[in-house]
Design an enzyme around this catalytic site. Structure first.
Site, short mmCIF file in Angstrom:
data_model
loop_
_atom_site.label_atom_id
_atom_site.label_comp_id
_atom_site.label_asym_id
_atom_site.label_seq_id
_atom_site.Cartn_x
_atom_site.Cartn_y
_atom_site.Cartn_z
N GLU A 10 41.20 36.76 36.10
CA GLU A 10 40.68 37.10 37.42
C GLU A 10 39.45 37.97 37.25
O GLU A 10 39.39 38.81 36.36
CB GLU A 10 41.69 37.91 38.25
N GLU A 55 49.09 42.14 35.94
CA GLU A 55 48.54 43.49 36.18
C GLU A 55 49.62 44.57 36.24
O GLU A 55 49.47 45.57 36.93
CB GLU A 55 47.70 43.51 37.46
#
Length: 583
Positions: A428, A335
């Protein structure tokens, strides 16, 4: 002509909220008539002709279509609602927009289905972005655009009839040419499933899934966070140790798949102040002053050495997996493009350089060849943050959105650049993906993993858990094949005038039960000797064959406990040693 008329009706004068337009019966009649005459064409709706709530129509920014554009999305309750008349079917939703103040997140809703996406910064005029595929009802459909991050302008929406397409499988080639046979076997299996099945995973709470569904995730996703040296200094103990993760992978038939991430606590410069900048939040940008760009600019500095120290600490853990013949879906520096972690706080350049340093240190310096490298984006794939095809095997997306979202726009942002080149996975997510939507919108993630804890996986309805983990297109651990290839070694026997090649194959690794099956082919007439030892070098078995047949298959007992064992197979002149894992 009929299509043009319908679009003209769509672009009627703005009306008060809830008021039915005077031409609605005509609209429906023409819609049905048009649908009977021809396949639907693209439908364009100008933003300025929608229902406005807290937003305004402007015309100062050049390059818009129609008579203006909608601006002022800056308060939480601001929104734009557009009503579209369309034949039933699957449509690609595109937005015309301007985002002069940087990349902006957008939240929207198509009828009852929510969605989210990223709009890239624009520097002049307006541009377009795809928001995904959506099923429209026959007749009236409502599209609502919410503030999201705000401070962007909307010119129009465009709905284009489309169809579902399957992703193209990438080559079965890992970026590490020296990858272990088991690592190659796992990657081959992932590629084989891509586009037809989705492999189930779970972050940490693997036991919870088994308890509630009777099924176990095929992939256990875990975090090496507490092996970060700046956390060890504060006395942290891993929630689940590397040894325990290896046990989970090796139990039963040893087919469990491991994914590892690393919330890398900054090597130093932790702020460590209450309430929200304490040392244990040191992977967040706002909890450390560690400047990765400055550190990388001075590779002789103490802080750069701390970067290497931390990587070396994690390498020690990863080596435990390699020694146990457990491949790892390795997902570091995740991320980054979001900027909320320190490794992404200084932009794409430092992130990509750090990725290459990490890759080189683990692969070449530490000789770790059991890693499948997974680069993780946020909910939108951004090419300028991508480390490069030569350093990445799989691209993951971390998507936290409404449970009704089909995530087709997020999927498309990656497929546009990676289809046929890399696997794409839902590494995720905040909610369980719907198998029906995966099939219906063609979002064939390689695997999925819902985040851990009471706000995520334990918040999912148990009936939904059971439905997902028992779906025919979702692979659970009990459905995994033996993805490790048989270990075959060619041995050149030069003890005779004409050299011969004989092959040794280990049939199943890890072993099933307390025995290992070994096949020897081509050692005809030779004297064969098998020696089994444990990891400490203790000899457990010796077996000899005076005159080998063309094919010899033997089931050799291992030790009483789980662990690593070695089988040495030799003729009068040559030998080869195999490593076998007993779960």
């Amino acid at each position: 002509m009929i299509s043009d008329l319908l679009n003209t009706l769509n672009r009627a004068i703005p009306r008060p909220k809830g008021e039915i337009p005077f031409f609605l019966p005509i609209w429906l009649a023409f819609g049905l008539f048009a649908g009977a005459l021809a396949a639907p064409g693209p439908i364009k709706v100008e933003a300025e002709l929608g229902e406005l709530a807290g937003v305004q129509v402007a015309s100062t920014n050049p390059g818009f279509s129609g008579t203006g554009y909608v601006t002022g999305l800056d308060n939480e309750t601001d929104k734009l609602t557009l009503t579209v008349n369309a034949p039933a079917g699957l449509y690609e939703l595109t937005i015309g927009y301007a985002a002069p103040y940087g990349d902006k997140g957008i939240d929207f809703q198509v009828n009852t289905e929510r969605g989210s996406a990223m709009l890239k910064q624009t520097f002049t005029g307006f541009t377009t972005a795809g928001l995904g595929k959506f099923l429209l009802n026959e007749g009236l459909n409502t599209i609502t655009i919410y503030r999201g991050w705000g401070y962007y302008d909307i010119d129009y929406i465009l709905l284009t009839p489309t169809a579902v397409s399957l992703p193209t499988k990438p080559p079965k080639t890992l970026v590490d040419a020296q990858a272990t046979p088991s690592t190659k076997g796992l990657f081959t299996y992932l590629v084989d499933q891509y586009g037809s099945k989705v492999i189930s995973g779970q972050q940490d709470d693997v036991e919870y899934i088994l308890e509630k569904t009777g099924k176990e995730p095929a992939i256990g996703s875990f975090d090496l966070i507490d092996y970060s040296p700046s956390r060890v200094q504060f006395g942290t103990t891993p929630q689940r140790s590397s040894e325990d993760i290896i046990k989970w992978a090796r139990k039963g038939e040893g087919r469990g798949i491991i994914s590892l991430m690393w919330h890398w606590n900054a090597p130093t410069d932790l702020i460590n102040q209450a309430p929200d900048k304490l040392w244990w939040r040191g992977f967040y940008t706002d909890a450390t002053t560690f400047d990765i760009a400055a550190v990388l600019a001075d590779k002789q500095s103490e802080r750069y050495q701390l970067i290497l120290r931390d990587i070396d600490a994690i390498a020690l853990e990863l080596k435990k997996f390699q020694a146990a013949d457990v491949p790892v879906l390795w997902r570091p520096l995740h991320e980054a493009s979001g900027g909320w972690f320190w490794w992404g706080a200084k932009g794409a350049g430092p992130l990509k350089e750090l990725w290459r340093i990490l890759y080189d240190r683990l692969t070449n310096h530490h000789q770790l060849h059991n890693l499948i490298w997974v680069y993780t984006a946020t909910d939108t794939f951004k090419t300028d943050w991508y480390p490069g095809d030569q350093y990445v095997d799989i691209v993951g997306m971390d998507i936290y959105t409404n449970s009704t979202a089909n995530m087709s726009g997020n999927w498309a942002s990656a497929q546009a650049q990676l289809n046929g080149k890399k696997l794409v996975t839902l590494s995720e997510t905040g909610n369980l993906p719907s198998p029906d939507k995966i099939r219906g919108f063609g979002t064939w993630w390689s695997w999925f993993a819902v985040w851990t804890g009471t706000d995520y996986i334990k918040k999912q309805p148990v009936d939904l858990l059971k439905a997902v983990f028992t779906d025919t297109d979702v692979i659970t651990r009990d459905e995994l094949p033996d993805w490790r290839p048989p270990l075959t070694l060619g041995v050149q026997d030069g003890g005779q005038a004409n050299t011969t090649l004989w092959l040794v194959t280990l049939l199943g690794n890890p072993a099933t039960g307390d025995k290992a099956d070994v096949r020897v082919r081509g050692a005809t007439g030779s004297r064969l000797k098998f020696v089994v030892t444990d990891a400490k070098g203790n000899q457990l078995l010796t077996k000899e064959i005076e005159h080998a047949a063309d094919v010899e298959t033997h089931s050799l007992p291992l030790g009483k406990g789980a662990g690593v064992y070695f089988i040495r197979v030799s003729t009068q002149t040559e030998s080869q040693t195999l490593k076998v894992v007993r779960p």
